[in-house]
Design a protein around this motif. Structure first.
Motif, PDB file in Angstrom:
ATOM      1  N   ALA A  69       0.815  -1.219   0.000  1.00 29.68           N
ATOM      2  CA  ALA A  69       0.000   0.000   0.000  1.00 29.68           C
ATOM      3  C   ALA A  69       0.847   1.267   0.000  1.00 29.68           C
ATOM      4  N   PRO A  83       3.855   3.423  -1.737  1.00 26.06           N
ATOM      5  CA  PRO A  83       4.672   3.503  -2.956  1.00 26.06           C
ATOM      6  C   PRO A  83       6.133   3.213  -2.650  1.00 26.06           C
ATOM      7  N   GLU A  96     -12.663  -6.326 -13.094  1.00 30.24           N
ATOM      8  CA  GLU A  96     -11.622  -5.305 -12.993  1.00 30.24           C
ATOM      9  C   GLU A  96     -10.628  -5.435 -14.149  1.00 30.24           C
ATOM     10  N   ALA A 152      -4.676   4.924 -16.290  1.00 30.65           N
ATOM     11  CA  ALA A 152      -4.845   5.044 -14.832  1.00 30.65           C
ATOM     12  C   ALA A 152      -5.745   6.220 -14.494  1.00 30.65           C
ATOM     13  N   MET A 194      -7.398   5.731 -10.829  1.00 29.30           N
ATOM     14  CA  MET A 194      -6.417   5.040  -9.995  1.00 29.30           C
ATOM     15  C   MET A 194      -5.107   5.827  -9.966  1.00 29.30           C
ATOM     16  N   THR A 195      -4.342   5.650  -8.890  1.00 31.28           N
ATOM     17  CA  THR A 195      -2.974   6.158  -8.882  1.00 31.28           C
ATOM     18  C   THR A 195      -2.149   5.264  -9.812  1.00 31.28           C
ATOM     19  N   THR A 203       0.684   3.917  -9.254  1.00 28.81           N
ATOM     20  CA  THR A 203       1.222   2.771  -8.501  1.00 28.81           C
ATOM     21  C   THR A 203       0.198   1.653  -8.415  1.00 28.81           C
ATOM     22  N   LYS A 204      -1.043   2.028  -8.070  1.00 32.15           N
ATOM     23  CA  LYS A 204      -2.108   1.024  -7.963  1.00 32.15           C
ATOM     24  C   LYS A 204      -2.399   0.405  -9.318  1.00 32.15           C
ATOM     25  N   PHE A 205      -2.407   1.229 -10.377  1.00 28.39           N
ATOM     26  CA  PHE A 205      -2.692   0.721 -11.724  1.00 28.39           C
ATOM     27  C   PHE A 205      -1.638  -0.287 -12.154  1.00 28.39           C
ATOM     28  N   ARG A 224       0.285  -2.060 -10.276  1.00 31.80           N
ATOM     29  CA  ARG A 224       0.184  -3.269  -9.459  1.00 31.80           C
ATOM     30  C   ARG A 224      -0.915  -4.195  -9.985  1.00 31.80           C
ATOM     31  N   ARG A 225      -2.070  -3.579 -10.347  1.00 30.05           N
ATOM     32  CA  ARG A 225      -3.177  -4.364 -10.903  1.00 30.05           C
ATOM     33  C   ARG A 225      -2.776  -4.954 -12.258  1.00 30.05           C
ATOM     34  N   ARG A 261      -0.657  -7.904 -11.766  1.00 31.10           N
ATOM     35  CA  ARG A 261      -1.412  -9.053 -11.261  1.00 31.10           C
ATOM     36  C   ARG A 261      -2.132  -9.792 -12.377  1.00 31.10           C
TER      37      ARG A 261
END
Length: 463
Positions: free
Chosen positions: A214, A216, A426, A445, A450-451, A453-455, A457-458, A461
């Motif tokens: 969570a 960065p 998603e 993003a 989304m930020t 970083t979150k984008f 990461r997704r 995944r």
């Protein structure tokens, strides 16, 4: 009667003097958060004469650097008492409570705020604890009650595996050894970590959970270790205390430790070995007194082979390894967990939902890849979508795409769990956003809100 009036008038005349003798800082604001009056406690705390503040707004105090944080505006907006933490320029951290006062027509007239130095509150707590220790019998009873509450509130289980795990936790909790908790996502690793802390000698000190993914990567070091003021662009002038230091005396819980970058792993290892840290931009060391508990759902042995996780850090963290089995290997825990979740939902929404034994039997046949987290979300969905107060097998089969009740084999034919459904949805959104942005990840993003970083990461995944 006249003597009572005289007493009342005398009291009103001396009211400012009375409030000046209150140890807490007291502010009185108008309906626009402008200071009308403040007591001597405020002047002593901020070391500024009273007349400097009169007529200023709370926002002006923030802008001028006297304080950081504001509770007044929340109280005005919400029209009810609001509490929060406010920091002063002198480094005092205060618990602040603001209460709005209304006239007979319901119009906001004043806001009264009181602030108490958190250090003083902590000192009072320490004094109280010393007094409590004088009664050994009382402490024994208190510990017994805490353990009972622990079993009722945090540890929901009925399986022999979890009973055995609880016995091990009670044995290791008093020792300050580092603990590594492993298990699939959603099995309750943080609950186990809290249970260890609650039953340790550090139970009255802070429990600080840190979710590594969570934060960065470029901020992780400064968040964990803190930094000196002016170390980098955008840093606070007075610097920042790191999470390791905030957890002093208590327990630091490093969740998803397998995601920590190698360069930070070295510094975590040193902190464990030497019990000291150095803030970013500082030459001074800070002594530590805390316990570290780490958790991961990743195979650290494989990460070590891939050279993305240090073997020496693994050995330091896993002095006491704990593995939590997935929910599918302990179906006996589904019943008490479901009852607990239903109890919480019924209380929150004033419902009277129950679940039949047959419905529970169907749920036990499911593999629960999302474990307890997925179970909780599924119970929430069942309470929302079931027709009556009793949740029946058809309700369960409907949300998990089971065959109908009349199916001759009556076996679950699950295609996707709720979590898998969400992930598929998603993933589609991410792919569509990338198409709209012509492959530009930054724009994609932004389209998704989304930020970056979150984008990323997704994206990693689902790739």
């Amino acid at each position: 009667m006249s003597s009572k009036l005289v007493l009342k008038d005398d009291l009103l005349n001396h009211f400012p003097e009375i409030l000046d003798h209150v140890s807490d800082a007291v502010f009185i604001f108008d309906h626009e958060a402008r200071i009308l009056w403040l007591n001597k406690g405020v002047c002593d705390t901020l070391n500024i004469p009273r007349d400097v503040f009169i007529g200023k707004t709370q926002q002006q105090l923030v802008d001028e650097g006297h304080i950081r944080g504001s509770v007044v505006y929340s109280a005005i907006r919400q029209r009810k008492e609001v509490s929060g933490i406010v920091n002063t320029r002198a480094g005092i951290e205060a618990m602040t409570r603001c209460s709005p006062i209304f006239d007979s027509q319901g119009n906001l007239v004043f806001v009264v705020c009181t602030s108490t130095d958190i250090k003083e509150l902590n000192d009072l707590r320490v004094t109280l604890e010393k007094e409590q220790r004088q009664s050994k019998n009382y402490l024994r009873e208190l510990e017994y009650l805490r353990k009972i509450l622990l079993l009722n509130e945090d540890f929901i289980f009925d399986s022999t595996q979890m009973k055995s795990l609880l016995e091990d936790i009670m044995k290791l909790a008093p020792f300050d050894y580092t603990v590594l908790i492993t298990g699939e996502s959603g099995v309750g690793k943080e609950v186990i970590a809290k249970t260890i802390h609650t039953n340790s000698t550090r139970k009255n000190e802070p429990f600080i959970p840190v979710c590594i993914p969570a934060i960065p990567p470029n901020l992780l070091e400064s968040e964990l270790f803190g930094y000196e003021g002016g170390t980098f662009t955008g840093s606070l002038r007075e610097g920042k205390t790191g999470l390791l230091e905030i957890a002093q005396g208590g327990t630091l819980f490093l969740d998803e430790i397998g995601d920590i970058p190698l360069d930070i792993q070295v510094k975590i290892l040193r902190a464990i070995e030497t019990n000291e840290i150095r803030k970013v931009g500082s030459t001074k060391t800070v002594k530590l007194n805390l316990r570290i508990i780490a958790a991961t759902n990743k195979p650290l042995d494989q990460l070590i082979k891939n050279r993305t996780f240090r073997k020496d850090l693994y050995y330091r963290l896993s002095v006491v390894p704990i593995h939590i089995k997935p929910l599918r290997d302990r179906p006996e825990d589904i019943l008490p967990l479901c009852h607990r979740f239903l109890q919480e939902i019924n209380k929150k929404y004033t419902l009277n939902k129950t679940i039949s034994k047959e419905a529970l039997d169907v749920m036990k046949q499911y593999s629960w890849p999302g474990n307890i987290r997925e179970l909780k979300h599924s119970v929430e969905r069942l309470t929302a979508l079931s027709n009556g107060d009793l949740i029946i097998p058809d309700d369960v089969k409907k949300i998990f795409k089971y065959p109908s009740v009349g199916d001759p084999e009556n076996q679950p034919a699950v295609t996707e769990s709720p979590i898998k459904e969400f992930e598929a949805m998603e993933k589609d959104k991410i792919l569509n956003a990338l198409k709209q942005a012509n492959g530009n990840k930054k724009k994609a993003a932004e389209l998704l809100g989304m930020t970056r970083t979150k984008f990323y990461r997704r994206l990693e995944r689902y790739s």
